[in-house]
Design a protein around this motif. Sequence first.
Motif, short mmCIF file in Angstrom:
data_model
loop_
_atom_site.label_atom_id
_atom_site.label_comp_id
_atom_site.label_asym_id
_atom_site.label_seq_id
_atom_site.Cartn_x
_atom_site.Cartn_y
_atom_site.Cartn_z
N GLU A 126 -30.52 18.54 -12.44
CA GLU A 126 -30.77 19.85 -11.33
C GLU A 126 -30.82 19.02 -10.00
OE1 GLU A 126 -33.62 21.65 -13.27
OE2 GLU A 126 -32.12 22.20 -14.93
N GLY A 127 -30.52 19.59 -9.25
CA GLY A 127 -30.94 19.21 -7.68
C GLY A 127 -30.03 17.98 -7.66
N LEU A 128 -29.07 17.33 -7.87
CA LEU A 128 -28.59 15.86 -7.50
C LEU A 128 -27.37 16.00 -6.55
CD1 LEU A 128 -28.08 13.45 -10.68
CD2 LEU A 128 -29.22 13.94 -8.57
N ASP A 129 -27.07 15.55 -5.40
CA ASP A 129 -26.04 15.48 -4.59
C ASP A 129 -24.96 14.64 -4.74
OD1 ASP A 129 -27.11 17.73 -2.50
OD2 ASP A 129 -29.15 16.26 -2.64
N GLY A 130 -25.92 13.59 -5.22
CA GLY A 130 -24.41 12.46 -5.77
C GLY A 130 -24.36 11.76 -7.47
N LEU A 131 -24.19 11.35 -7.74
CA LEU A 131 -24.64 10.94 -9.94
C LEU A 131 -23.24 9.72 -9.54
CD1 LEU A 131 -26.08 10.76 -12.43
CD2 LEU A 131 -24.05 11.94 -13.39
N VAL A 148 -19.61 12.52 -8.29
CA VAL A 148 -19.67 12.19 -9.69
C VAL A 148 -19.36 10.90 -9.19
CG1 VAL A 148 -19.90 11.96 -12.07
CG2 VAL A 148 -20.58 14.26 -11.01
N GLY A 149 -19.56 9.78 -9.24
CA GLY A 149 -19.03 8.26 -9.26
C GLY A 149 -18.67 7.74 -10.82
N LEU A 150 -17.75 8.05 -11.39
CA LEU A 150 -17.77 6.96 -12.54
C LEU A 150 -16.99 5.38 -13.11
CD1 LEU A 150 -16.24 9.98 -14.55
CD2 LEU A 150 -18.34 9.35 -15.14
N ASP A 151 -17.83 5.12 -12.96
CA ASP A 151 -17.80 3.07 -13.24
C ASP A 151 -16.63 2.94 -14.86
OD1 ASP A 151 -16.82 0.87 -13.75
OD2 ASP A 151 -18.78 0.08 -13.14
N PRO A 152 -15.23 2.95 -15.32
CA PRO A 152 -15.64 3.39 -16.36
C PRO A 152 -15.77 2.31 -17.36
CG PRO A 152 -13.31 3.25 -14.60
CD PRO A 152 -14.65 3.26 -14.37
N VAL A 166 -9.41 9.70 -18.79
CA VAL A 166 -8.72 11.04 -18.67
C VAL A 166 -9.94 12.12 -19.62
CG1 VAL A 166 -7.47 12.94 -20.08
CG2 VAL A 166 -6.68 11.24 -18.36
N ALA A 167 -10.71 11.14 -20.37
CA ALA A 167 -11.83 12.17 -21.22
C ALA A 167 -12.70 12.30 -20.50
CB ALA A 167 -12.09 11.07 -22.47
N ILE A 168 -13.35 11.46 -19.58
CA ILE A 168 -14.73 11.30 -18.24
C ILE A 168 -14.68 12.23 -17.23
CG2 ILE A 168 -15.56 9.66 -19.94
CD1 ILE A 168 -15.23 7.62 -17.75
N CYS A 169 -13.37 12.59 -17.38
CA CYS A 169 -13.92 13.32 -15.43
C CYS A 169 -13.07 14.53 -15.52
CB CYS A 169 -11.59 12.55 -14.26
SG CYS A 169 -12.55 10.91 -14.17
N THR A 170 -14.14 15.28 -13.81
CA THR A 170 -13.93 16.47 -13.81
C THR A 170 -13.65 15.98 -12.82
OG1 THR A 170 -16.28 16.40 -12.49
CG2 THR A 170 -15.78 16.52 -14.90
N PRO A 171 -13.44 18.17 -12.31
CA PRO A 171 -12.90 17.35 -10.98
C PRO A 171 -13.80 17.18 -9.47
CG PRO A 171 -11.97 19.80 -11.86
CD PRO A 171 -13.21 19.27 -12.80
N ASP A 172 -14.86 16.64 -9.79
CA ASP A 172 -15.98 17.04 -8.86
C ASP A 172 -16.06 14.44 -9.16
OD1 ASP A 172 -16.65 19.23 -8.00
OD2 ASP A 172 -17.47 19.55 -9.51
N THR A 173 -15.05 14.01 -9.64
CA THR A 173 -15.31 12.70 -9.93
C THR A 173 -14.82 12.20 -8.67
OG1 THR A 173 -15.15 13.05 -11.97
CG2 THR A 173 -14.26 11.05 -11.79
N VAL A 174 -15.17 10.46 -8.67
CA VAL A 174 -14.25 9.88 -7.52
C VAL A 174 -14.25 8.97 -9.11
CG1 VAL A 174 -14.72 8.37 -5.71
CG2 VAL A 174 -15.26 10.44 -5.53
N LEU A 175 -13.54 8.17 -9.24
CA LEU A 175 -12.62 7.02 -10.06
C LEU A 175 -13.22 5.70 -9.26
CD1 LEU A 175 -12.81 6.73 -13.14
CD2 LEU A 175 -10.20 6.35 -12.76
N LEU A 176 -14.19 4.60 -9.90
CA LEU A 176 -14.90 3.81 -9.57
C LEU A 176 -14.56 2.25 -10.11
CD1 LEU A 176 -17.72 4.82 -8.15
CD2 LEU A 176 -16.72 4.70 -6.79
N PRO A 177 -12.84 2.29 -10.38
CA PRO A 177 -12.47 1.02 -11.39
C PRO A 177 -13.13 -0.22 -10.54
CG PRO A 177 -10.85 2.38 -10.48
CD PRO A 177 -11.97 2.76 -10.19
N SER A 241 -21.94 -1.91 -4.58
CA SER A 241 -20.65 -1.02 -3.41
C SER A 241 -20.19 0.25 -4.52
CB SER A 241 -19.49 -1.62 -4.30
OG SER A 241 -18.61 -0.91 -3.12
N ALA A 242 -21.07 0.43 -5.76
CA ALA A 242 -20.10 1.79 -6.20
C ALA A 242 -21.69 2.78 -5.87
CB ALA A 242 -20.35 1.33 -8.29
N GLY A 243 -22.80 2.42 -5.99
CA GLY A 243 -24.04 3.42 -5.99
C GLY A 243 -23.64 4.07 -4.21
N ALA A 244 -23.75 2.59 -3.59
CA ALA A 244 -23.47 2.96 -2.14
C ALA A 244 -22.11 4.10 -1.66
CB ALA A 244 -23.80 2.28 -0.74
#
Length: 297
Positions: A126-131, A148-152, A166-177, A241-244
């Motif tokens: 709740e109340g997060l701007d990023g994850l 949401v930044g996802l490191d697979p 595919v299973a973990i992404c949503t439209p709000d995702t930025v993928l960070l492989p 780097s992903a956190g930044a």
Amino acid sequence: MSVVGIQAGLSVDHLVSEPAGARFSCPGGPALYAALGARLVEGTGIRLTCPLPEADHRFAALADRFGWDRRHCLAVPDVPRVWVLASARGRRIVSLEPPAGTELERGGPAEADDPQPPLPPPAFFEGLDGLVASAPAERPAAVPGTRVGLDPHQALIARDGAAHAVAICTPDTVLLPSRVQLKLLDPDPRRAARDLAARLRVPVVARLDMDGVYVVAGEDTWSVRDRLVSVVETTGAGDSSAGAVVAALAGGAELVEAAAFGVAVARTALADWGHLALTEATPLPRPHPGITTRKES
């Protein structure tokens, strides 16, 4: 101030880097490094959910030093202890505990069937701007609209291929492989990044080690490089780097500028062993000079 949540794990690391030497019993793990990287984007507050070891008070002390919210952390007796082995031929992460009484590794501590930590309570999101979600086995329960930044999960990418993403992404995702994760999908990591972006219809910020960051958004691609970086030791550079990147996006930066923040924080992480340079650095109002951005298509 924007608030970035960190959903990841901790570890105690024995760092061995050829030919530089070794450092033992260092605080580490994706949660620590992602939080330290996010805090280096000026105006970012940090909220943690991770197993917090009662046997090692250094993690809680670091969280309290920087004013991170750790109310949603789970107290555990200890966290994994690993060897992080780096050489010109590659990098390995190996558990300190010999499996089944032997001296032979089974492939490292991050197997696809390893138990996952308990899911965070709804209040964490709740109340997060990023994850930042590192190696999740399932889609994070972020509130819609949270970036949401996802490191697979590397082992799940190896087992399931792009279907894991595919299973973990949503439209709000930025993928960070990472480069390693992408090469599990295609020998050419840039092509793998483009294929993921096209298949998932989300931006991809690919972390390519010495080749910087490769950004894919729709049909557009950029290369973000740092010509002034100096490498002492590499542990934590990718996670910080992903956190930044996520912190910059949460604070309103455009995607390529956020990638430049990620490259800037990686420069800091690489300047010393483990977490040391990250803890002493001052938050950045903008990426470092010397970072170049080139649009490729």
